[in-house]
Scaffold this active site. Structure first.
Site, short mmCIF file in Angstrom:
data_model
loop_
_atom_site.label_atom_id
_atom_site.label_comp_id
_atom_site.label_asym_id
_atom_site.label_seq_id
_atom_site.Cartn_x
_atom_site.Cartn_y
_atom_site.Cartn_z
N ASN A 9 9.24 -4.96 -4.83
CA ASN A 9 9.11 -5.89 -3.24
C ASN A 9 8.88 -5.95 -2.45
O ASN A 9 7.94 -6.18 -3.16
CB ASN A 9 9.32 -3.77 -2.14
CG ASN A 9 9.38 -4.24 -1.36
OD1 ASN A 9 9.52 -5.11 -0.29
ND2 ASN A 9 8.20 -3.06 -0.16
N LYS A 11 9.09 -7.25 0.55
CA LYS A 11 8.05 -7.55 1.97
C LYS A 11 8.59 -8.68 2.25
O LYS A 11 9.66 -9.61 2.13
CB LYS A 11 7.02 -7.38 1.71
CG LYS A 11 6.46 -6.16 1.29
CD LYS A 11 5.53 -4.97 1.76
CE LYS A 11 5.17 -4.60 0.24
NZ LYS A 11 3.85 -3.33 0.72
N HIS A 94 10.59 3.00 4.23
CA HIS A 94 9.10 2.58 3.83
C HIS A 94 8.07 1.89 5.11
O HIS A 94 8.33 2.17 6.60
CB HIS A 94 8.82 0.96 3.69
CG HIS A 94 8.04 0.34 3.04
ND1 HIS A 94 6.13 -0.09 3.55
CD2 HIS A 94 7.52 0.01 1.64
CE1 HIS A 94 5.69 -0.23 2.58
NE2 HIS A 94 6.66 -0.10 1.51
N GLU A 96 5.98 1.16 6.21
CA GLU A 96 5.25 -0.17 7.16
C GLU A 96 6.54 -0.40 8.35
O GLU A 96 6.13 -0.28 9.10
CB GLU A 96 5.93 -1.65 6.59
CG GLU A 96 4.40 -1.83 6.11
CD GLU A 96 4.17 -2.60 4.22
OE1 GLU A 96 5.23 -3.29 4.45
OE2 GLU A 96 3.15 -2.15 3.10
N GLU A 166 4.60 6.44 -1.94
CA GLU A 166 3.79 5.60 -1.67
C GLU A 166 3.13 6.33 -0.81
O GLU A 166 3.10 6.26 0.36
CB GLU A 166 4.94 4.72 -1.25
CG GLU A 166 5.66 3.45 -2.28
CD GLU A 166 5.73 1.93 -1.99
OE1 GLU A 166 6.10 1.24 -2.68
OE2 GLU A 166 6.18 1.74 -0.24
N GLY A 172 -1.75 -2.19 -0.76
CA GLY A 172 -1.77 -2.85 -0.84
C GLY A 172 -3.60 -3.15 -0.45
O GLY A 172 -3.96 -3.78 -0.05
N SER A 212 -0.55 -0.05 -4.95
CA SER A 212 -1.31 -1.30 -5.76
C SER A 212 -0.66 -1.26 -7.25
O SER A 212 -1.55 -0.50 -7.89
CB SER A 212 -3.16 -0.82 -5.92
OG SER A 212 -2.88 -1.54 -4.14
#
Ligand code: 13P
Length: 248
Positions: A9, A11, A94, A96, A166, A172, A212
Site C-alpha cells: 500500500n 498510500k 483502511h 486512515e 491492521e 507506521g 510495521s
C-alpha cells in the site's frame, strides 16, 4: 491451502514515473515469488504502474473504490474505471480513511459490494485502536467491523475476498503486533466469518496482517497458521525491502 498475498500500500506516495521505476527494480527480485504479489499505488499512478507490470507476476490494486457506478460524485472513482485501468484488487476501509475521511462500516460494505460486482477483489481493512486494545475491546470490535463489512454479501463472493487485520497502533509506528497477537486476532476475524458463513467459507478467506511489517519480522509473522500474508506500507516503498518481505 490458501495462497498467501503480499500487498504493498503506497498510500499517498509515488508519481507515475516514480512508481514505474520502483516496479522496474522490483520485478527481477520477485519473479520467483511463491505468493501473490499486489501493488496498490495512488489513483494517479495506476496507468503507469499497470504498464510497467505487463508480463510480470505482480497484480495491480487501488486504495479505494466508490460504491456508485457513475454520476455526480466529484473526486470519486468507480470500480468500472479502475477495472479499465487493469486493477484487480482494491483496499477498502483502511484505518486512515476511517480516521480522516469519514469512512464507516456502512460505506465500507457498499464499496466492497461495488468492487465485487465489477470483478475487483476487495481487501477489507479492520483493526482496533490502542485504547480499544488496552480496554480489552479488540475481539468484539474487530468482529463487529468484520460482520458489518460483509453485510448482505453472498457466500460465493465472501470466499473470493481478502481481509486485512491492521491494528491502528502498529501502523507506521515501528511497533509491530507480536506474531502471536496478530495470529490470535486474525483467528477472531476468521471466527466472525465462520459465524456468518460456516467453516468451509471461513477456511477459504485470506486474512492478512498489516502494521510495521518489514524484512525483519516477515518470516515470523508468515509462519503463523491463521495469517495469510501482509499489507505493507512503508516497507513497500523500497524495492529491496518489499522484495525481502515477499521472499520471506
Ligand atoms: P506500515 O507498514 O507503514 O506500518 O503501514 C501499514 C499499512 O497501513 C498498510 O495498509
Amino acid at each position: 491451502m490458501r495462497t498467501p498475498i503480499i500487498a504493498g500500500n503506497w498510500k499517498m506516495n509515488m508519481t507515475g514515473a516514480q512508481g514505474a521505476a520502483l516496479v522496474k527494480a522490483l520485478v527481477p527480485l520477485v519473479k520467483d515469488a511463491k505468493c501473490e504479489v499486489v501493488l496498490c499505488p495512488p489513483f494517479t499512478a495506476l496507468f503507469d504502474v499497470n504498464n510497467a507490470l505487463e508480463h510480470t507476476n505482480i497484480k495491480l490494486g487501488a486504495q479505494n473504490v466508490h460504491w456508485e457506478q457513475k454520476g455526480a460524485f466529484t473526486g470519486e472513482v468507480s470500480a468500472e474505471m479502475l477495472k479499465a485501468l487493469g486493477v484487480s484488487y482494491a483496499i477498502i476501509g483502511h484505518s486512515e480513511r476511517r480516521q480522516y475521511f469519514g469512512e464507516t462500516d456502512e460505506t465500507v460494505n457498499s464499496r466492497a459490494k461495488a468492487a465485487l460486482k465489477a470483478g475487483i477483489i476487495p481487501i477489507i481493512c479492520v483493526g482496533e485502536s490502542l485504547s480499544q486494545r488496552e480496554a480489552g475491546e479488540t475481539d468484539a470490535f474487530v468482529s463487529r467491523q468484520t460482520v458489518n463489512a460483509l453485510s448482505s454479501i453472498s457466500q460465493a463472493e465472501v470466499e473470493k475476498l481478502v481481509i486485512a487485520y491492521e491494528p491502528i497502533w502498529a501502523i507506521g509506528t515501528g511497533r509491530t503486533a507480536s506474531s502471536e497477537q496478530a495470529n490470535e486476532t486474525i483467528g477472531v476475524v476468521r471466527g466472525a466469518v465462520r459465524g456468518l458463513y460456516g467453516e468451509e467459507t471461513a477456511s477459504k478467506v485470506r486474512i492478512l496482517y498489516g502494521g510495521s511489517m518489514n524484512p525483519k519480522n516477515a518470516s515470523a509473522l508468515m509462519a503463523m497458521d491463521e495469517l495469510d500474508g501482509g499489507l505493507i506500507g512503508g516497507a513497500s516503498l523500497l524495492a529491496e525491502d518489499f522484495a525481502a518481505v515477499i521472499n520471506f
